[in-house]
Design a protein around this motif. Structure first.
Motif, PDB file in Angstrom:
ATOM      1  N   ARG A  74       2.282   0.086 -11.693  1.00 58.42           N
ATOM      2  CA  ARG A  74       1.148  -0.299 -10.657  1.00 58.42           C
ATOM      3  C   ARG A  74       0.544  -1.540 -10.757  1.00 58.42           C
ATOM      4  N   ARG A  75       0.268  -1.958 -11.867  1.00 60.48           N
ATOM      5  CA  ARG A  75      -0.267  -3.297 -12.310  1.00 60.48           C
ATOM      6  C   ARG A  75       0.959  -4.361 -12.159  1.00 60.48           C
ATOM      7  N   LEU A  76       2.017  -3.845 -12.743  1.00 61.40           N
ATOM      8  CA  LEU A  76       2.909  -4.933 -12.276  1.00 61.40           C
ATOM      9  C   LEU A  76       3.215  -5.093 -10.744  1.00 61.40           C
TER      10      LEU A  76
ATOM     11  N   VAL B 257       0.796  -1.106   0.111  1.00 56.48           N
ATOM     12  CA  VAL B 257       0.063   0.148  -0.022  1.00 56.48           C
ATOM     13  C   VAL B 257       0.956   1.379  -0.031  1.00 56.48           C
ATOM     14  N   GLN B 258       1.907   1.231   0.759  1.00 53.95           N
ATOM     15  CA  GLN B 258       2.707   2.566   0.891  1.00 53.95           C
ATOM     16  C   GLN B 258       3.426   2.628  -0.465  1.00 53.95           C
ATOM     17  N   THR B 259       3.874   1.589  -1.037  1.00 54.94           N
ATOM     18  CA  THR B 259       4.641   1.725  -2.551  1.00 54.94           C
ATOM     19  C   THR B 259       3.698   2.172  -3.490  1.00 54.94           C
ATOM     20  N   ILE B 260       2.424   1.809  -3.421  1.00 53.79           N
ATOM     21  CA  ILE B 260       1.171   2.085  -4.487  1.00 53.79           C
ATOM     22  C   ILE B 260       1.003   3.541  -4.200  1.00 53.79           C
TER      23      ILE B 260
ATOM     24  N   HIS C 282       1.202  -4.789  -8.485  1.00 58.45           N
ATOM     25  CA  HIS C 282       0.291  -5.795  -7.833  1.00 58.45           C
ATOM     26  C   HIS C 282       0.322  -7.183  -8.397  1.00 58.45           C
ATOM     27  N   ASP C 283       0.968  -7.375  -9.603  1.00 61.12           N
ATOM     28  CA  ASP C 283       1.215  -8.992  -9.740  1.00 61.12           C
ATOM     29  C   ASP C 283       2.359  -9.559  -9.086  1.00 61.12           C
ATOM     30  N   ARG C 284       3.224  -8.501  -8.873  1.00 63.73           N
ATOM     31  CA  ARG C 284       4.634  -8.895  -8.027  1.00 63.73           C
ATOM     32  C   ARG C 284       4.189  -9.182  -6.578  1.00 63.73           C
ATOM     33  N   TYR C 285       3.337  -8.349  -5.928  1.00 64.02           N
ATOM     34  CA  TYR C 285       2.816  -8.423  -4.494  1.00 64.02           C
ATOM     35  C   TYR C 285       2.209  -9.877  -4.488  1.00 64.02           C
ATOM     36  N   VAL C 286       1.161 -10.175  -5.438  1.00 61.46           N
ATOM     37  CA  VAL C 286       0.473 -11.281  -5.085  1.00 61.46           C
ATOM     38  C   VAL C 286       1.372 -12.606  -5.244  1.00 61.46           C
ATOM     39  N   SER C 287       2.462 -12.417  -6.346  1.00 62.97           N
ATOM     40  CA  SER C 287       3.434 -13.641  -6.167  1.00 62.97           C
ATOM     41  C   SER C 287       4.217 -13.682  -4.957  1.00 62.97           C
TER      42      SER C 287
END
Length: 448
Positions: free
Chosen positions: A150-152, A32-35, A154-159
């Motif tokens: 932002r999308r990338l 969240v802070q990075t976003i 999010h994908d990295r966060y989920v992984s």
């Protein structure tokens, strides 16, 4: 092979669950802070670019803005910015968007997805963070920044979250099971030691690893309890044997005198002798009861006590006795107040004084001192009597123990034992040392 216990598995699951929750919260907060940081940077860049175009519109007009947009989108690369300038009818004037996005129906800042074409004809589905403004009444301007990061992210966060939770779960289960097994192993050892101790192995103790952790502290506490119980049992056994021995002699004498009196032995002093023997028995019983009361003293009975006043009263009480025996009794005290039981503290002073007066020959001296030291208070009763051999100082405080040289004198052998127990109840220690000549009895009260 021993199967894992339910308690160990339950403990491992709880530790793993806590670790998973902590990992998920930590990664989510970081995400969240990075976003927020990326969004803030993107919006700042868009606002700066939009401000520059608005300033050009105000100074040079709409055609200058169109030329600037055309130059920006004509660069031979995938542009960082998305532009679209339309006229009042909605027809594109300049930019790299084919039409005005349907998602944007008013001015302001928002995010949307669209297809972006490069100068080489390639089309990409991109995410755009854009700001729209009105240029007068005839034109609309959209300035956006590609926000695929932002999308990338999010994908990295989920992984990362999936892998981290998996690794945390495995490590948490292993560590949790090990830690739970360690605690349960200590409980097993404590239970086994307790069973053996209850079965009569009074020397049983829990192992102490030396790590100084909570298990070592608990083991030390339990071992201290075991040692205290062993001491009490040994003391009770010794007291029982000594009491039986000390009571047998006067009872045997009383029985013999009664038989002689029944036979008409003509012993006129038999009654007086029996009275003396009965008095000795009563003294022994009274001292035994006094010792039992001292050992069962509760902490709730403690209160502030003026120890100096107790010492002064005891000295005044024993001073006539000392004068009759030709002894020089002196005192030196300082104000000392401690938490304790007044009767027990008085018993300590009285027993030490009585012992010193009984065994100091005429012409000797007894000195009583009460004062402060580095870590507490010290009461000293020193005499010039025969003293006690160094190898007997610890033995003489045992219940009903009297040295051979004092067997002829009156007493139950409990005086020093009562003083020691009363001192221990107050957290103090009684030490017997050589006064060169005589005996030096020191009671040290730690500062609380």
């Amino acid at each position: 092979m021993r199967l894992p216990s339910t308690a160990a598995l339950r403990g491992a699951l709880w530790i793993t669950l806590i670790a998973l929750i902590a990992t998920g919260i930590a990664l989510s907060v970081q995400y969240v802070q990075t976003i927020r940081l990326l969004d803030a940077r993107a919006q700042a860049a868009v606002d700066d670019e939009t401000a520059g175009l608005i300033e050009r519109y105000q100074s040079e007009g709409p055609f200058a803005v169109a030329q600037s947009v055309s130059r920006a989108v004509g660069r031979p690369r995938v542009t960082d910015f998305i532009y679209l300038m339309t006229d009042a009818s909605g027809q594109p004037v300049a930019g790299n968007l084919a039409k005005w996005p349907d998602e944007i129906d008013r001015t302001g800042y928002r995010t949307f997805e669209t297809q972006v074409a490069t100068t080489r004809g390639r089309v990409f589905e991109r995410q755009v963070a854009a700001r729209t403004v009105l240029l007068g009444n005839d034109y609309r301007l959209l300035v956006g920044s590609l926000s695929d990061d932002r999308r990338l992210l999010h994908d990295r966060y989920v992984s990362a979250l999936a892998w981290s939770l998996t690794a945390t779960g495995v490590i948490g289960l292993l560590f949790g099971f090990w830690y739970s097994r360690r605690g349960l192993a200590f409980l097993d050892a404590a239970s086994t030691a307790g069973d053996r101790f209850r079965a009569g192995h009074l020397d049983e103790r829990l192992p102490v690893t030396g790590r100084g952790d909570e298990y070592d502290r608990l083991a030390a506490t339990l071992n201290h309890g075991f040692a205290e119980i062993e001491r009490l049992v040994d003391s009770l056994r010794t007291a029982t044997d000594a009491l039986a021995h000390d009571l047998k002699t006067p009872l045997t004498r009383i029985r013999s005198r009664l038989e002689l009196a029944a036979l008409g032995g003509g012993h006129g002093d038999a009654t007086s002798d029996m009275r003396s023997d009965l008095d000795a028995l009563l003294r022994t019983i009274d001292d035994t009861l006094r010792l039992a009361r001292a050992e069962t003293t509760m902490a709730s009975e403690f209160g502030p006590v003026d120890l100096a006043a107790i010492v002064i009263e005891a000295v005044e009480l024993f001073e006539p006795v000392a004068d009759d025996r030709g002894l020089d009794l002196t005192i030196e005290t300082r104000p000392v107040t401690i938490r304790g039981v007044r009767s027990l503290l008085g018993q300590i002073v009285a027993n030490l004084l009585d012992n010193a007066i009984n065994y100091t020959p005429p012409g000797g001296s007894i000195r009583v001192t009460l004062g402060h030291d580095i870590d507490g208070f010290t009461l000293v009763v020193a005499d010039t009597g025969p003293g006690i051999p160094a190898d007997q100082c610890e033995h003489v405080v045992t219940r009903f123990v009297r040295l051979d040289t004092s067997r002829h004198s009156e007493g139950s052998g409990l005086g020093l034992s009562i003083a020691q127990v009363a001192a221990r109840v107050h957290g103090a220690s009684l030490t017997l040392t050589d006064n060169a000549p005589g005996l030096r009895a020191t009671v040290h009260f730690p500062r609380t």
